[in-house]
Design a protein around this motif. Sequence first.
Motif, PDB file in Angstrom:
ATOM      1  N   ILE A 135      47.182 -11.005 -36.239  1.00 51.30           N
ATOM      2  CA  ILE A 135      46.027 -11.462 -35.736  1.00 51.30           C
ATOM      3  C   ILE A 135      45.554 -12.098 -35.348  1.00 51.30           C
ATOM      4  CG2 ILE A 135      45.271  -8.313 -37.272  1.00 51.30           C
ATOM      5  CD1 ILE A 135      43.231 -10.315 -39.073  1.00 51.30           C
ATOM      6  N   SER A 136      44.258 -12.681 -34.986  1.00 47.83           N
ATOM      7  CA  SER A 136      43.606 -14.072 -34.604  1.00 47.83           C
ATOM      8  C   SER A 136      42.326 -14.345 -35.673  1.00 47.83           C
ATOM      9  CB  SER A 136      43.589 -14.325 -33.327  1.00 47.83           C
ATOM     10  OG  SER A 136      42.587 -13.458 -32.714  1.00 47.83           O
ATOM     11  N   ASN A 137      41.746 -13.118 -35.986  1.00 43.98           N
ATOM     12  CA  ASN A 137      41.006 -14.143 -37.093  1.00 43.98           C
ATOM     13  C   ASN A 137      41.400 -14.792 -38.637  1.00 43.98           C
ATOM     14  OD1 ASN A 137      41.018 -10.441 -36.366  1.00 43.98           O
ATOM     15  ND2 ASN A 137      38.566 -10.949 -37.580  1.00 43.98           N
ATOM     16  N   PRO A 138      40.538 -16.021 -37.906  1.00 43.44           N
ATOM     17  CA  PRO A 138      40.473 -16.663 -39.309  1.00 43.44           C
ATOM     18  C   PRO A 138      40.547 -16.336 -40.798  1.00 43.44           C
ATOM     19  CG  PRO A 138      39.385 -18.223 -37.726  1.00 43.44           C
ATOM     20  CD  PRO A 138      39.107 -16.279 -37.554  1.00 43.44           C
ATOM     21  N   ILE A 139      42.267 -16.590 -41.667  1.00 43.69           N
ATOM     22  CA  ILE A 139      41.920 -16.116 -43.093  1.00 43.69           C
ATOM     23  C   ILE A 139      41.764 -17.034 -44.116  1.00 43.69           C
ATOM     24  CG2 ILE A 139      43.887 -14.755 -44.037  1.00 43.69           C
ATOM     25  CD1 ILE A 139      43.506 -13.209 -41.716  1.00 43.69           C
ATOM     26  N   ILE A 140      40.913 -16.428 -45.351  1.00 44.60           N
ATOM     27  CA  ILE A 140      40.720 -17.636 -46.565  1.00 44.60           C
ATOM     28  C   ILE A 140      41.519 -17.145 -47.038  1.00 44.60           C
ATOM     29  CG2 ILE A 140      39.904 -17.981 -48.308  1.00 44.60           C
ATOM     30  CD1 ILE A 140      36.890 -18.081 -46.111  1.00 44.60           C
ATOM     31  N   LEU A 141      42.628 -18.014 -47.719  1.00 42.59           N
ATOM     32  CA  LEU A 141      43.924 -16.993 -48.219  1.00 42.59           C
ATOM     33  C   LEU A 141      43.716 -17.734 -49.501  1.00 42.59           C
ATOM     34  CD1 LEU A 141      46.694 -15.987 -49.249  1.00 42.59           C
ATOM     35  CD2 LEU A 141      47.343 -17.900 -48.233  1.00 42.59           C
ATOM     36  N   LYS A 142      42.906 -16.771 -51.144  1.00 47.00           N
ATOM     37  CA  LYS A 142      42.507 -17.676 -51.970  1.00 47.00           C
ATOM     38  C   LYS A 142      43.913 -18.043 -52.726  1.00 47.00           C
ATOM     39  CE  LYS A 142      38.486 -16.873 -53.321  1.00 47.00           C
ATOM     40  NZ  LYS A 142      37.005 -16.058 -53.966  1.00 47.00           N
ATOM     41  N   ARG A 143      43.403 -19.403 -53.729  1.00 49.61           N
ATOM     42  CA  ARG A 143      45.092 -19.146 -54.658  1.00 49.61           C
ATOM     43  C   ARG A 143      45.443 -18.071 -56.191  1.00 49.61           C
ATOM     44  NH1 ARG A 143      46.219 -24.945 -58.182  1.00 49.61           N
ATOM     45  NH2 ARG A 143      47.487 -24.302 -59.063  1.00 49.61           N
ATOM     46  N   GLY A 144      46.645 -18.021 -55.710  1.00 45.80           N
ATOM     47  CA  GLY A 144      46.904 -16.926 -56.910  1.00 45.80           C
ATOM     48  C   GLY A 144      46.446 -17.896 -58.354  1.00 45.80           C
TER      49      GLY A 144
END
Length: 272
Positions: A135-144
């Motif tokens: 998809i093209s939505n920005p993704i905030i990837l939190k740190r495990g």
Amino acid sequence: MEELRNILQHQKSSPIEISIKGQRIGRDNLTIIAGPCTIENYPDLKEIAVQLKARGIALFRGGTYKMRTSPYDFQGLGMEGLKIIKRVSDETGMISVSEIVSSEDVKAMSNHVDILQVGTRNMHNYRLLNHLGKISNPIILKRGMSSTIQEWLLAAEHILAGGNPNVILCERGIRTYENFTRNTLDISAVPLVKELSNLPIIVDPSHSSGRRFMIKSLSFAAIAAGADGLIIETHSRPDTAICDASQTIDFPVLDEILAGIPQLLPLWSKHR
Ligand code: PEP
Ligand code: MN
């Protein structure tokens, strides 16, 4: 360092700036995201969003599928919450952020929410990350919460390699032996990520500490270290917040943080 840089095939090209609805994240922009841990109802989310907008904040957060440790805690409003966040976003013109917890929600979430967040518990959910690469939505990837920097950057690579270049990393604290705080903010992640990757990195002082009185100090520390932004749990009446009340700040505290930022900008600018 060099070895990891070579593995991160999609993270070493020119500095990335993510653009959404006229707002830019990363590079020379300091982005503030604020809002409740969870969406409780329409009037309260609207009130919070209006208060944020009045302060010049363009991005608001609110969870609707919550990853609660206990199955007996409030699990979020689900689809009803998605409708609420979309309505508030449409009415205020603000950019919405909400957590996606399952691949089966990708379509509904990407239609209702501007920026999707992958929470700490799902950082290793590679099937979900692969879907988000499509998809093209920005993704905030939190740190495990127990992840190394390398594991986190490789998780980002899963999204990037799938074809979505709009990834924002979020340091949200890691598990250490300290139990006075909910997690320990690893501020060293900010310069380390900046050295290894071109992705924007924001800091979440709320889940990093679990403690309201620490949010201002950790926010300032993150900005001084050169973070591209902050995501702060904020509520008009934090004591009544259904979820994460103990780490949620009110608007007077948010105002103190906003008032302190101009003094930190000379330091922050040195990292640009
Ligand atoms: C959140 O931001 O609402 C959240 C659950 O964060 P984390 O995944 O970092 O615990
Ligand atoms: Mn929370």
